[in-house]
Design an enzyme around this catalytic site. Sequence first.
Site, PDB file in Angstrom:
ATOM      1  N   ASN A   1     -39.997 -10.008   6.727  1.00  0.00           N
ATOM      2  CA  ASN A   1     -39.215 -11.026   6.530  1.00  0.00           C
ATOM      3  C   ASN A   1     -39.567 -12.665   6.476  1.00  0.00           C
ATOM      4  OD1 ASN A   1     -36.995  -9.200   5.766  1.00  0.00           O
ATOM      5  ND2 ASN A   1     -36.257  -9.288   7.833  1.00  0.00           N
TER       6      ASN A   1
ATOM      7  N   GLY B   1     -42.636 -12.911   4.005  1.00  0.00           N
ATOM      8  CA  GLY B   1     -41.693 -13.160   2.774  1.00  0.00           C
ATOM      9  C   GLY B   1     -41.409 -14.490   2.271  1.00  0.00           C
TER      10      GLY B   1
ATOM     11  N   THR C   1     -31.893 -12.790  24.184  1.00  0.00           N
ATOM     12  CA  THR C   1     -32.422 -13.375  25.278  1.00  0.00           C
ATOM     13  C   THR C   1     -32.386 -14.735  25.301  1.00  0.00           C
ATOM     14  OG1 THR C   1     -34.674 -13.072  24.749  1.00  0.00           O
ATOM     15  CG2 THR C   1     -33.829 -11.202  26.143  1.00  0.00           C
TER      16      THR C   1
ATOM     17  N   VAL D   1     -33.580 -11.863  12.789  1.00  0.00           N
ATOM     18  CA  VAL D   1     -34.844 -11.871  11.816  1.00  0.00           C
ATOM     19  C   VAL D   1     -35.093 -10.390  11.279  1.00  0.00           C
ATOM     20  CG1 VAL D   1     -36.066 -13.907  12.955  1.00  0.00           C
ATOM     21  CG2 VAL D   1     -36.671 -11.588  13.506  1.00  0.00           C
TER      22      VAL D   1
ATOM     23  N   ARG E   1     -39.078 -10.495  34.597  1.00  0.00           N
ATOM     24  CA  ARG E   1     -40.473 -10.839  34.643  1.00  0.00           C
ATOM     25  C   ARG E   1     -40.995 -11.379  36.137  1.00  0.00           C
ATOM     26  NH1 ARG E   1     -41.536 -13.785  28.799  1.00  0.00           N
ATOM     27  NH2 ARG E   1     -39.271 -14.384  29.126  1.00  0.00           N
TER      28      ARG E   1
ATOM     29  N   TYR F   1     -42.991  -2.651  22.089  1.00  0.00           N
ATOM     30  CA  TYR F   1     -43.701  -4.037  22.124  1.00  0.00           C
ATOM     31  C   TYR F   1     -44.953  -4.081  21.721  1.00  0.00           C
ATOM     32  CZ  TYR F   1     -44.228  -8.588  24.075  1.00  0.00           C
ATOM     33  OH  TYR F   1     -44.518 -10.184  24.168  1.00  0.00           O
TER      34      TYR F   1
ATOM     35  N   LYS G   1     -44.098 -16.849   2.020  1.00  0.00           N
ATOM     36  CA  LYS G   1     -44.855 -16.391   0.616  1.00  0.00           C
ATOM     37  C   LYS G   1     -44.072 -17.175  -0.563  1.00  0.00           C
ATOM     38  CE  LYS G   1     -45.771 -12.712  -2.380  1.00  0.00           C
ATOM     39  NZ  LYS G   1     -45.014 -11.745  -2.915  1.00  0.00           N
TER      40      LYS G   1
ATOM     41  N   THR H   1     -37.532  -5.769  15.420  1.00  0.00           N
ATOM     42  CA  THR H   1     -37.695  -7.249  15.308  1.00  0.00           C
ATOM     43  C   THR H   1     -38.960  -7.688  14.963  1.00  0.00           C
ATOM     44  OG1 THR H   1     -35.788  -7.396  16.858  1.00  0.00           O
ATOM     45  CG2 THR H   1     -37.436  -9.259  17.170  1.00  0.00           C
TER      46      THR H   1
ATOM     47  N   LYS I   1     -46.178  -5.547  17.935  1.00  0.00           N
ATOM     48  CA  LYS I   1     -46.831  -6.787  17.692  1.00  0.00           C
ATOM     49  C   LYS I   1     -48.157  -6.700  17.062  1.00  0.00           C
ATOM     50  CE  LYS I   1     -44.408  -9.930  20.209  1.00  0.00           C
ATOM     51  NZ  LYS I   1     -43.869 -11.352  19.529  1.00  0.00           N
TER      52      LYS I   1
HETATM   53  P1  NAD Z   1     -37.642 -15.032  25.237  1.00  0.00           P
HETATM   54  O1  NAD Z   1     -37.110 -13.508  25.405  1.00  0.00           O
HETATM   55  O2  NAD Z   1     -36.866 -16.130  26.346  1.00  0.00           O
HETATM   56  O3  NAD Z   1     -37.306 -15.575  23.467  1.00  0.00           O
HETATM   57  C1  NAD Z   1     -37.160 -14.568  22.734  1.00  0.00           C
HETATM   58  C2  NAD Z   1     -36.410 -15.053  21.856  1.00  0.00           C
HETATM   59  O4  NAD Z   1     -36.194 -14.359  20.730  1.00  0.00           O
HETATM   60  C3  NAD Z   1     -34.946 -15.117  22.260  1.00  0.00           C
HETATM   61  O5  NAD Z   1     -34.200 -16.465  21.894  1.00  0.00           O
HETATM   62  C4  NAD Z   1     -33.991 -14.186  21.753  1.00  0.00           C
HETATM   63  O6  NAD Z   1     -32.537 -14.409  21.681  1.00  0.00           O
HETATM   64  C5  NAD Z   1     -34.833 -14.265  20.254  1.00  0.00           C
HETATM   65  N1  NAD Z   1     -34.763 -13.020  19.583  1.00  0.00           N
HETATM   66  C6  NAD Z   1     -35.040 -11.568  19.874  1.00  0.00           C
HETATM   67  N2  NAD Z   1     -34.761 -10.790  18.930  1.00  0.00           N
HETATM   68  C7  NAD Z   1     -34.380 -11.628  17.709  1.00  0.00           C
HETATM   69  C8  NAD Z   1     -34.030 -11.218  16.559  1.00  0.00           C
HETATM   70  N3  NAD Z   1     -34.093  -9.896  16.120  1.00  0.00           N
HETATM   71  N4  NAD Z   1     -33.594 -12.314  15.592  1.00  0.00           N
HETATM   72  C9  NAD Z   1     -33.579 -13.606  16.222  1.00  0.00           C
HETATM   73  N5  NAD Z   1     -34.012 -13.904  17.218  1.00  0.00           N
HETATM   74  C10 NAD Z   1     -34.236 -12.927  18.138  1.00  0.00           C
HETATM   75  O7  NAD Z   1     -39.287 -14.897  25.263  1.00  0.00           O
HETATM   76  P2  NAD Z   1     -40.337 -15.688  25.390  1.00  0.00           P
HETATM   77  O8  NAD Z   1     -41.083 -15.609  26.810  1.00  0.00           O
HETATM   78  O9  NAD Z   1     -39.783 -17.131  25.215  1.00  0.00           O
HETATM   79  O10 NAD Z   1     -41.244 -15.253  24.320  1.00  0.00           O
HETATM   80  C11 NAD Z   1     -41.162 -15.960  23.210  1.00  0.00           C
HETATM   81  C12 NAD Z   1     -42.390 -15.301  22.311  1.00  0.00           C
HETATM   82  O11 NAD Z   1     -43.669 -15.150  22.754  1.00  0.00           O
HETATM   83  C13 NAD Z   1     -42.135 -13.687  21.838  1.00  0.00           C
HETATM   84  O12 NAD Z   1     -42.440 -13.297  20.641  1.00  0.00           O
HETATM   85  C14 NAD Z   1     -43.053 -13.121  22.959  1.00  0.00           C
HETATM   86  O13 NAD Z   1     -43.331 -11.629  22.218  1.00  0.00           O
HETATM   87  C15 NAD Z   1     -44.334 -14.174  22.900  1.00  0.00           C
HETATM   88  N6  NAD Z   1     -45.008 -13.752  24.166  1.00  0.00           N
HETATM   89  C16 NAD Z   1     -44.537 -14.475  25.408  1.00  0.00           C
HETATM   90  C17 NAD Z   1     -45.195 -14.272  26.505  1.00  0.00           C
HETATM   91  C18 NAD Z   1     -44.821 -14.963  27.864  1.00  0.00           C
HETATM   92  O14 NAD Z   1     -45.383 -14.642  28.849  1.00  0.00           O
HETATM   93  N7  NAD Z   1     -43.574 -15.831  27.800  1.00  0.00           N
HETATM   94  C19 NAD Z   1     -46.516 -13.643  26.379  1.00  0.00           C
HETATM   95  C20 NAD Z   1     -46.787 -13.064  25.341  1.00  0.00           C
HETATM   96  C21 NAD Z   1     -46.135 -13.204  24.013  1.00  0.00           C
HETATM   97  N1  UDP Z   2     -43.991  -7.426  39.039  1.00  0.00           N
HETATM   98  C1  UDP Z   2     -43.740  -7.188  40.319  1.00  0.00           C
HETATM   99  N2  UDP Z   2     -42.450  -7.367  40.751  1.00  0.00           N
HETATM  100  C2  UDP Z   2     -41.577  -7.802  39.801  1.00  0.00           C
HETATM  101  C3  UDP Z   2     -41.856  -7.970  38.622  1.00  0.00           C
HETATM  102  C4  UDP Z   2     -43.222  -7.534  38.030  1.00  0.00           C
HETATM  103  O1  UDP Z   2     -44.756  -6.728  41.107  1.00  0.00           O
HETATM  104  O2  UDP Z   2     -40.302  -7.925  40.532  1.00  0.00           O
HETATM  105  C5  UDP Z   2     -45.520  -6.893  38.349  1.00  0.00           C
HETATM  106  C6  UDP Z   2     -45.533  -5.793  37.361  1.00  0.00           C
HETATM  107  O3  UDP Z   2     -45.385  -4.608  37.643  1.00  0.00           O
HETATM  108  C7  UDP Z   2     -46.985  -6.607  36.453  1.00  0.00           C
HETATM  109  C8  UDP Z   2     -46.750  -8.022  36.523  1.00  0.00           C
HETATM  110  O4  UDP Z   2     -45.910  -7.895  37.855  1.00  0.00           O
HETATM  111  O5  UDP Z   2     -47.900  -5.881  37.062  1.00  0.00           O
HETATM  112  C9  UDP Z   2     -46.151  -8.819  35.634  1.00  0.00           C
HETATM  113  O6  UDP Z   2     -45.244  -8.181  35.249  1.00  0.00           O
HETATM  114  P1  UDP Z   2     -44.135  -8.848  34.163  1.00  0.00           P
HETATM  115  O7  UDP Z   2     -43.061  -8.021  33.975  1.00  0.00           O
HETATM  116  O8  UDP Z   2     -43.860 -10.452  34.271  1.00  0.00           O
HETATM  117  O9  UDP Z   2     -45.129  -8.958  32.712  1.00  0.00           O
HETATM  118  P2  UDP Z   2     -46.219  -7.954  32.178  1.00  0.00           P
HETATM  119  O10 UDP Z   2     -47.549  -8.868  32.347  1.00  0.00           O
HETATM  120  O11 UDP Z   2     -46.379  -6.960  32.905  1.00  0.00           O
HETATM  121  O12 UDP Z   2     -45.807  -7.839  30.610  1.00  0.00           O
END
Ligand code: NAD
Ligand code: UDP
Length: 314
Positions: free
Chosen positions: A101, A104, A39, A61, A188, A147, A107, A94, A151
């Site tokens: 990984n 590790g 992504t 990863v 999102r 997910y 470590k 992942t 996590k």
């Molecule tokens: P994102 O999807 O933009 O970024 C995730 C990145 O991880 C991408 O660049 C993707 O290519 C890379 N990736 C996925 N699988 C991989 C793999 N197997 N090996 C190497 N790279 C891999 O999402 P983000 O919003 O930037 O989220 C980043 C981190 O923060 C994630 O771990 C996510 O779970 C966590 N997080 C984000 C939010 C949010 O609201 N944005 C909320 C809670 C947690």
């Molecule tokens: N949602 C929505 N319309 C959209 C996308 C998401 O109403 O086009 C709602 C979704 O059902 C959730 C909230 O917005 O209740 C946040 O969704 P998101 O996918 O951003 O992340 P989440 O917090 O659910 O992981």
Amino acid sequence: MSFARRIIVTGGAGFIGSHLCERLLARGQEVLCVDNFFTGRRQNVVPMIGNPMFELMRHDVTFPLYVECDEIYNLACPASPVHYQFDPVQTTKTSVHGAINMLGLAKRTKAKILQASTSEVYGDPTVHPQVESYNGNVNPLGPRACYDEGKRCAETLFFDYFRQHRLRIKVARIFNTYGPRMLPNDGRVVSNFIVQAIKNDSITIYGEGQQTRSFCYVDDLVDGFTRLMDTGDDITGPINLGNPVENTILELAEAVIRLSKSKSKLIYKPLPEDDPTRRRPDISRAKAQLNWAPSVPLDEGLSRTIAYFRALLA
Ligand code: NAD
Ligand code: UDP
């Protein structure tokens, strides 16, 4: 203050990761961005590529990585429900194999390691606002489980490596974060609503729009990340990082329409399975241990994000 030198950011070409890489480079640190581009996008890191302190590595990863480093920020994992449910087995791998990984690696190199965990570890919470001591209410069988449970298992691994191998760990539980460089087709809510509003398309509200989220602007989140990494070894987390201001999804839609001066109308679609009803972080721990709280109000963060998407879609 002097900072550690060689930093790995997994998921560094993604939305939050690319902002983090920029912040670390601005502090004079060397950044190795590790990403499999699932992504993430090369465009997100293009401005950094000429910088001699920046290196980009295509790597998944779920396979071991042998490099030298002082600190690791482990962000690799798709974060949008649409993307993490696309290949749920790979999502769990992942989180779990990725954590093993990277732990590790930490470590072997004695590096400090920070995990990007999530408010999803609380599932559909019965405690509100969510405090770190709450163990959550996750459905282990539903479509979000790949997910959420991935996590949760990663957090378990972090604390077992801490207890068993005395690793220096930091676990951040991130609540909904938004800003420039989210993908327009990411699924999102913030990116969906902004793209729909700019195009004057219908805004898709899932359910009745009464579910709540708390939206944190990406710059604030990155500030919380670096503050957490810079703490002493006694601070491990888990620690909530998010904006404590809670909004319904309907309120978010109205704000996006107002700020983008859009003619979009609202349409209602079915609520996805296991969609959490409400979500708001208690950030007392982050305030006390990191002296951190978000500073960018929703209207300002949304305006900046709208400007980004307008330029992107032009
Ligand atoms: P994102 O999807 O933009 O970024 C995730 C990145 O991880 C991408 O660049 C993707 O290519 C890379 N990736 C996925 N699988 C991989 C793999 N197997 N090996 C190497 N790279 C891999 O999402 P983000 O919003 O930037 O989220 C980043 C981190 O923060 C994630 O771990 C996510 O779970 C966590 N997080 C984000 C939010 C949010 O609201 N944005 C909320 C809670 C947690
Ligand atoms: N949602 C929505 N319309 C959209 C996308 C998401 O109403 O086009 C709602 C979704 O059902 C959730 C909230 O917005 O209740 C946040 O969704 P998101 O996918 O951003 O992340 P989440 O917090 O659910 O992981």
